[in-house]
Design an enzyme around this catalytic site. Structure first.
Site, short mmCIF file in Angstrom:
data_model
loop_
_atom_site.label_atom_id
_atom_site.label_comp_id
_atom_site.label_asym_id
_atom_site.label_seq_id
_atom_site.Cartn_x
_atom_site.Cartn_y
_atom_site.Cartn_z
N ASP A 124 45.08 39.33 40.38
CA ASP A 124 43.86 38.63 40.80
C ASP A 124 43.63 38.89 42.28
O ASP A 124 44.56 38.81 43.10
CB ASP A 124 43.99 37.13 40.55
N TYR A 126 40.90 38.44 45.87
CA TYR A 126 40.29 37.38 46.70
C TYR A 126 39.22 38.08 47.53
O TYR A 126 39.33 38.21 48.73
CB TYR A 126 41.40 36.79 47.56
N HIS A 131 33.25 33.26 49.71
CA HIS A 131 34.28 32.34 49.22
C HIS A 131 35.45 32.25 50.20
O HIS A 131 35.90 31.15 50.55
CB HIS A 131 34.78 32.79 47.85
N ARG A 140 41.26 26.01 58.00
CA ARG A 140 41.68 26.53 59.32
C ARG A 140 40.60 26.41 60.39
O ARG A 140 40.86 26.70 61.56
CB ARG A 140 42.12 28.00 59.20
N GLU A 198 37.41 28.75 38.48
CA GLU A 198 37.04 29.81 39.42
C GLU A 198 36.16 30.82 38.69
O GLU A 198 36.59 31.41 37.69
CB GLU A 198 38.26 30.50 40.02
N GLU A 200 34.82 34.13 38.06
CA GLU A 200 35.25 35.49 38.36
C GLU A 200 34.76 36.46 37.30
O GLU A 200 34.26 36.07 36.24
CB GLU A 200 36.79 35.57 38.42
N ASP A 232 39.63 31.80 36.25
CA ASP A 232 41.03 31.72 36.66
C ASP A 232 41.31 30.29 37.11
O ASP A 232 41.17 29.95 38.29
CB ASP A 232 41.31 32.72 37.79
N ARG A 236 44.49 22.91 42.61
CA ARG A 236 44.36 22.98 44.07
C ARG A 236 45.46 22.21 44.80
O ARG A 236 45.95 22.67 45.84
CB ARG A 236 42.99 22.45 44.51
N GLN A 239 48.71 24.06 44.49
CA GLN A 239 48.66 25.26 45.34
C GLN A 239 48.84 24.92 46.82
O GLN A 239 49.53 25.65 47.55
CB GLN A 239 47.33 25.99 45.12
N TYR A 243 51.99 27.16 48.34
CA TYR A 243 51.57 28.54 48.62
C TYR A 243 52.21 29.16 49.86
O TYR A 243 52.20 30.39 50.01
CB TYR A 243 50.04 28.62 48.70
N LYS A 252 48.45 28.81 39.66
CA LYS A 252 47.56 29.81 39.08
C LYS A 252 48.09 30.42 37.79
O LYS A 252 47.42 31.27 37.20
CB LYS A 252 47.33 30.93 40.10
N THR A 256 44.36 31.73 32.35
CA THR A 256 43.22 32.52 32.80
C THR A 256 42.41 32.86 31.56
O THR A 256 42.93 33.48 30.63
CB THR A 256 43.67 33.81 33.51
N THR A 350 37.22 34.54 43.13
CA THR A 350 36.06 33.66 43.02
C THR A 350 34.84 34.29 43.68
O THR A 350 34.91 34.81 44.80
CB THR A 350 36.36 32.31 43.68
N GLU A 364 34.65 24.45 46.61
CA GLU A 364 33.52 24.71 47.51
C GLU A 364 32.35 23.78 47.21
O GLU A 364 31.70 23.27 48.14
CB GLU A 364 33.06 26.16 47.35
#
Length: 419
Positions: A124, A126, A131, A140, A198, A200, A232, A236, A239, A243, A252, A256, A350, A364
């Site tokens: 998968d 990104y 996104h 961040r 997600e 995708e 997918d 959250r 994760q 992560y 994850k 899927t 995503t 989001e």
């Protein structure tokens, strides 16, 4: 044009002819089918209309599409041309043979679909800049939204092929380690509270490459068999805790979902968008594209809660919002010499546009839990998915009087196992 009457809003036009694997109650064997209008063409019933070579290597005894995927572009082209001839209005072989039509053209409501391929590996990516920027901004800040590597390579991670499932398969809310509050530093073992979809797309690899021999950009298009819709599923809160430092793991691997019909790149060729080279920064030479591989495919996500009478659309996005193309993803994946194999599945990541209505996941849409998402006029709202929610992903490319569509990619959220 086909001799079969097809509604212009059908996903499965004569211009499409996607491949899948199906069975029927009267014949439980898994075999290749082609969707056209409200019917599925049983390829095994018309195998005598294909060349002896294709019949022997890609049709007879095949319970997945792997052999066809591995056969390569010349075979893909001949296979599709044969289908177009058989189903075309000017060819009598099927059109005028009532007995053959009765056995070969099966109402779509009478078939059971199966995974289209034996998926050896699943990766998968990104690769939607919108996104990645949104998620980075949430966690961040705007000034550090994208990591330093993001504009230089397609970021990805290896997923679990064992938990890739077909549309319609329920998905159980996962259990895992989560932080019980925003200020907590010690986890608890509990059901995921921030369960997400997600939006995708995924593509299946064709012939592949030998270990140690990377796929070059000039050859990459001939290694991509076709596209499917993909969800997918993502936990959250699991994760967020797990992560660092190696990326997603249990958050994850729980499931899927993909759509059953594989739409070929030949069918999507009319929907390639004008080339817009990346210049800031310019990709390294091995990732540089001299022509476009971006597609105009409309994508939709709807949610239907247990108490709702109908599904309500929460996202309207488009495959054109990908920053890194499937070609670039495949080339980068193999640049180390990693050997790709027929039936390997690669996910886009995503897909989000710039507008709030185009965001490709609940993280989001609810902006990390700071706003509610209204489900149409139902009176229901969401921040993340609830037990009993059906998530329905659809998509199509719009032509003049026809569609090249994908059908549905659906899944219902089931309650977590009791602890």
């Amino acid at each position: 044009m086909s001799f079969i009457d097809i509604n212009e809003e059908s996903d499965f036009s004569y211009q499409n002819l996607p491949y899948g694997i199906f069975s029927t109650e009267s014949d439980p064997s898994h075999r290749i089918g082609v969707a056209i209008g409200d019917f599925v063409l049983d390829v095994s019933a018309v195998k005598h209309l294909f060349s002896p070579e294709i019949r022997a290597t890609c049709i007879e005894g095949q319970t997945t599409l792997n052999a066809l995927m591995g056969a390569g572009r010349p075979v893909w082209t001949e296979f599709r041309k044969t289908l177009q001839r058989i189903l075309g209005k000017d060819d009598a072989s099927l059109r005028d043979n009532a007995g053959l039509r009765a056995s070969a053209l099966i109402p779509a409501t009478d078939v059971t679909m199966h995974l289209p391929a034996r998926i050896g590996d699943y990766t998968d990516f990104y690769s939607s800049r919108n996104h990645a920027t949104n998620v980075g901004t949430m966690f961040r800040g705007k000034d550090n939204a994208l990591q330093p590597n993001w504009l230089h390579l397609p970021v990805g991670y290896h997923g679990r092929s064992s938990s890739v499932v077909l549309s319609g398969t329920p998905i159980k809310r996962p259990l895992g380690q989560i932080l019980p509050s925003p200020t907590a530093t010690t986890p608890v073992f509990a059901p995921c509270k921030l369960f997400d979809f997600e939006l995708e797309m995924g593509f299946f690899v064709g012939p592949g490459n030998k270990m140690g021999e990377p796929i070059e950009m000039k050859d990459a298009a001939d290694q991509i068999f076709g596209l499917v819709l993909m969800n997918d599923w993502s936990a959250r809160d699991i994760q967020k805790w797990e992560y660092v430092p190696l990326g997603p793991f249990n958050a994850k691997n729980l499931g899927t979902t993909i759509s059953p019909w594989v739409v070929t790149m030949d069918a999507l060729a009319p929907f390639i968008l004008p080339h817009e080279p990346k210049v800031d920064p310019e990709p390294l030479p091995y990732l540089k594209e001299d022509d476009s591989y971006q597609y105009d495919i409309n994508l939709f996500v709807a949610i239907k809660g247990q108490e709702m009478s109908k599904a309500e659309t929460v996202s309207r996005s488009n495959f054109k919002y990908m920053y890194w193309s499937p070609r670039q993803q495949l080339v980068h994946h193999s640049v180390t010499g990693c050997n790709m194999q027929p039936g390997d599945l690669l996910g886009s990541g995503t897909i989000s546009g710039k507008e709030d209505s185009e965001l490709g996941c609940m993280l989001e849409l609810c902006w990390k839990g700071t706003r509610e998402v209204k489900l149409g006029e139902s009176g229901e709202v969401r921040k993340f998915l609830k037990d009993g929610d059906d998530v329905i992903i659809t998509g199509y490319a719009q032509g003049m009087g026809y569609r090249v569509g994908f059908g549905e990619c659906t899944g219902k959220v089931l309650p977590a196992n009791k602890i």
